[in-house]
Design an enzyme around this catalytic site. Structure first.
Site, PDB file in Angstrom:
ATOM      1  N   LYS A   1      -2.689   6.492   5.325  1.00  0.00           N
ATOM      2  CA  LYS A   1      -2.562   7.396   4.176  1.00  0.00           C
ATOM      3  C   LYS A   1      -2.323   8.847   4.577  1.00  0.00           C
ATOM      4  CE  LYS A   1      -4.885   4.804   0.727  1.00  0.00           C
ATOM      5  NZ  LYS A   1      -5.839   4.957  -0.353  1.00  0.00           N
TER       6      LYS A   1
ATOM      7  N   GLY B   1      -7.195  -0.976  -1.686  1.00  0.00           N
ATOM      8  CA  GLY B   1      -7.893  -1.749  -2.707  1.00  0.00           C
ATOM      9  C   GLY B   1      -9.015  -0.982  -3.372  1.00  0.00           C
TER      10      GLY B   1
ATOM     11  N   LYS C   1      -8.308  17.309  -3.530  1.00  0.00           N
ATOM     12  CA  LYS C   1      -8.913  17.725  -4.789  1.00  0.00           C
ATOM     13  C   LYS C   1      -9.155  16.494  -5.638  1.00  0.00           C
ATOM     14  CE  LYS C   1      -8.669  20.964  -8.562  1.00  0.00           C
ATOM     15  NZ  LYS C   1     -10.091  21.291  -8.288  1.00  0.00           N
TER      16      LYS C   1
ATOM     17  N   LEU D   1      -9.185  14.961  -9.060  1.00  0.00           N
ATOM     18  CA  LEU D   1      -8.657  15.286 -10.382  1.00  0.00           C
ATOM     19  C   LEU D   1      -9.591  14.711 -11.442  1.00  0.00           C
ATOM     20  CD1 LEU D   1      -4.916  14.548  -9.593  1.00  0.00           C
ATOM     21  CD2 LEU D   1      -6.022  16.774  -9.712  1.00  0.00           C
TER      22      LEU D   1
ATOM     23  N   ARG E   1       5.646  -2.990  -0.731  1.00  0.00           N
ATOM     24  CA  ARG E   1       5.653  -4.421  -1.074  1.00  0.00           C
ATOM     25  C   ARG E   1       5.858  -4.567  -2.572  1.00  0.00           C
ATOM     26  NH1 ARG E   1       0.977  -4.439  -3.934  1.00  0.00           N
ATOM     27  NH2 ARG E   1      -0.678  -3.120  -3.132  1.00  0.00           N
TER      28      ARG E   1
HETATM   29  P1  ADP Z   1      -6.203   2.452  -2.791  1.00  0.00           P
HETATM   30  O1  ADP Z   1      -5.199   2.324  -1.685  1.00  0.00           O
HETATM   31  O2  ADP Z   1      -7.574   2.070  -2.327  1.00  0.00           O
HETATM   32  O3  ADP Z   1      -5.779   1.800  -4.058  1.00  0.00           O
HETATM   33  P2  ADP Z   1      -5.457   5.085  -3.912  1.00  0.00           P
HETATM   34  O4  ADP Z   1      -5.241   6.298  -3.106  1.00  0.00           O
HETATM   35  O5  ADP Z   1      -4.250   4.413  -4.497  1.00  0.00           O
HETATM   36  O6  ADP Z   1      -6.346   4.029  -3.071  1.00  0.00           O
HETATM   37  O7  ADP Z   1      -6.438   5.436  -5.092  1.00  0.00           O
HETATM   38  C1  ADP Z   1      -6.927   4.438  -5.964  1.00  0.00           C
HETATM   39  C2  ADP Z   1      -7.497   5.047  -7.212  1.00  0.00           C
HETATM   40  O8  ADP Z   1      -8.537   6.010  -6.880  1.00  0.00           O
HETATM   41  C3  ADP Z   1      -6.506   5.838  -8.042  1.00  0.00           C
HETATM   42  O9  ADP Z   1      -5.738   5.030  -8.899  1.00  0.00           O
HETATM   43  C4  ADP Z   1      -7.466   6.772  -8.796  1.00  0.00           C
HETATM   44  O10 ADP Z   1      -8.103   6.018  -9.825  1.00  0.00           O
HETATM   45  C5  ADP Z   1      -8.526   7.113  -7.768  1.00  0.00           C
HETATM   46  N1  ADP Z   1      -8.190   8.355  -7.030  1.00  0.00           N
HETATM   47  C6  ADP Z   1      -7.551   8.443  -5.841  1.00  0.00           C
HETATM   48  N2  ADP Z   1      -7.371   9.743  -5.459  1.00  0.00           N
HETATM   49  C7  ADP Z   1      -7.925  10.517  -6.426  1.00  0.00           C
HETATM   50  C8  ADP Z   1      -8.050  11.937  -6.645  1.00  0.00           C
HETATM   51  N3  ADP Z   1      -7.574  12.839  -5.773  1.00  0.00           N
HETATM   52  N4  ADP Z   1      -8.659  12.357  -7.780  1.00  0.00           N
HETATM   53  C9  ADP Z   1      -9.145  11.458  -8.682  1.00  0.00           C
HETATM   54  N5  ADP Z   1      -9.059  10.118  -8.539  1.00  0.00           N
HETATM   55  C10 ADP Z   1      -8.453   9.623  -7.440  1.00  0.00           C
END
Ligand code: ADP
Length: 449
Positions: free
Chosen positions: A117, A165, A202, A204, A292
């Site tokens: 990431k 996940g 940050k 959100l 994917r």
């Molecule tokens: P994963 O690979 O585990 O799915 P993601 O980075 O896609 O991780 O994040 C999954 C979920 O976590 C997002 O859809 C959101 O709900 C929450 N999330 C991730 N980053 C943030 C952030 N900076 N602020 C608020 N919520 C977040």
């Protein structure tokens, strides 16, 4: 090179989905399965089936040597990994290609970059995608992290570079917790993913999750197929998805779609991908890219008429994209419900024998599922057992059709999340489209209290 026989390195509804696209193209399929899945529908329908190990995924669906041997024995000339399991394993993709088997997926180097990431964020920034403000790479010094968090403002979120996940994330709301939480996040990431790298961004407060479907031919041509709104989540896991997003205007879509397809074109991206953003107050913030096919891809198929698996196979054959951006039209609305074998309110898994099964039908109703009456849902894998996808000219019509389709679905013998979806569809916030990624958990908490 035309593909003649695809080995499907997956199970359940997605294995079936791939089998269907392959057969519609006149391509044979090889199912691989664990002993727990000997009676599964994807095994029954495939042209050839090979048992690759015991129930535990590590010894079957994740066993690279067993899968490659199966491909050689069955004479498969391509492998489709589906989603989950080995789909985002760059090493596996390289091994497949080294065996002269076509990999129905992105270039291994792109899988690797986007799988980390921190690397993904750096690459996305360089490609011009808007980022969530945060650390420029991994956190190494606590003092540095403190300074940065002060600068961007609390709350902040600490994320594992190798996370996935919805796991490996910690929200921190004050400076005195920062050091402890960074250490905790690092330790947890180490034991879950074997990598303690964490980064900070940050947090959100009330965003939506909006993702863009992209496709590239690997030669610099790329398109986007619009967005999906996946804001209805529980514990960062998607529950229901829709396309288009209720909050984007056609101008937003065109602007952001243009940015993501240009990024994919500059990258020379090959195959299907999803670029995930959080969206708040009209602004997009990149969070990650999945290299994917996604669970929720059918809502995009419903509003574009493009078969995404067929497109993946064509690209692996070295063919060009079958549609241009100008030819693509977005029509109507689509919603997908993920139906899990679990208690609808406690979410406790509910595997076991399905005594009765009747799938919903009718106009613009699609059910992707390997279920049948008499099938035993094994306890070893993901609890998702079916996807119900409906489409319609308008979002309102789509919601009415979804209610009707849920009424028709019959799955007896195990508990399912159908009652949760039925309740959700009655909620005024859902009906008006006014929900963020926080909404579902808040609603569930209120319902309980
Ligand atoms: P994963 O690979 O585990 O799915 P993601 O980075 O896609 O991780 O994040 C999954 C979920 O976590 C997002 O859809 C959101 O709900 C929450 N999330 C991730 N980053 C943030 C952030 N900076 N602020 C608020 N919520 C977040």
């Amino acid at each position: 090179m035309p593909i003649r026989r695809i080995l499907i390195a997956n199970r359940g509804e997605i294995a079936l989905r791939i089998h269907r696209a392959a057969h519609e193209m006149g391509i044979e399929t090889v199912a691989v399965h664990s002993t727990a899945d000997a009676e599964a529908m994807h095994v029954r329908l495939a042209d050839h089936a090979i048992c690759i190990g015991p129930p535990a995924a590590a010894q079957s669906y994740l066993d690279v040597a067993a899968i490659i041997s199966a491909a050689e024995i069955a004479g498969a000339d391509a492998i489709h990994p589906g989603y989950g399991f080995l789909s985002e394993n760059a090493k596996f993709a390289e091994i497949v290609e080294a065996h002269d088997i076509a990999w129905i997926g992105p270039k291994p180097e792109h899988i690797r970059t986007m799988g980390d990431k921190v690397e993904a964020k750096r690459t996305a920034g360089a490609l011009g995608l808007p980022l969530v403000p945060g650390s420029d790479g991994a956190i190494s010094e606590i003092v540095e992290a403190k300074r940065l968090a002060d600068e961007i403002g609390y709350p902040v979120i600490i994320k594992a570079a190798s996370g996935g996940g919805g796991r490996g994330m910690k929200v921190c709301s004050s400076p005195d917790q920062l050091e402890t939480l960074i250490k905790q996040a690092g330790n947890e990431a180490k034991s879950a993913f074997g990598d303690d790298t964490v980064y900070l961004e940050k947090y959100l407060g009330n965003p939506r999750h909006i993702e863009f479907q992209v496709f590239g031919d690997g030669e610099g041509n790329a398109i986007h197929l619009g967005e999906r709104d996946c804001s209805l989540q529980r514990r960062h896991q998607k529950v229901l998805e829709e396309a288009p997003s209720p909050v984007l205007t056609p101008e937003d879509r065109e602007r952001m779609g243009g940015i993501v397809s240009k990024a994919m074109s500059d990258m020379g991206y090959r195959g299907a991908g999803t670029i995930e953003f959080l969206w708040e107050d009209g602004e997009f913030y990149f969070i990650e890219m999945n290299t994917r096919l996604q669970v929720e891809h059918p809502v995009t198929e419903a509003i574009t008429g493009v078969d995404l698996v067929r497109e993946q196979i064509r690209i692996a054959e070295g063919k060009p994209l079958s549609v241009t951006q100008d030819e693509l039209e977005f029509t109507g609305h689509a919603i997908e419900c993920r139906i899990n074998a679990e208690d609808p309110w406690t979410f406790a898994p509910s595997p076991g024998k399905v005594t009765t099964y009747h799938a919903a039908g009718g106009m613009h109703v699609r059910v992707d599922s390997g279920l049948y009456a008499g099938y035993s849902i094994p306890p070893y894998y993901d609890s998702m057992i079916a996807k119900l996808i409906v489409s319609g000219r308008t979002r309102e019509g789509c919601i009415m059709r979804l209610k009707r389709a849920l009424e028709e679905m019959v799955i007896e013998g195990v508990k399912t999340s159908i009652p949760l979806h039925e309740e959700l569809l009655k909620q005024p916030d859902f009906i008006s489209g006014d929900y963020s990624i926080k909404w579902l958990e808040e609603w569930l908490a209120k319902r309980e209290g």
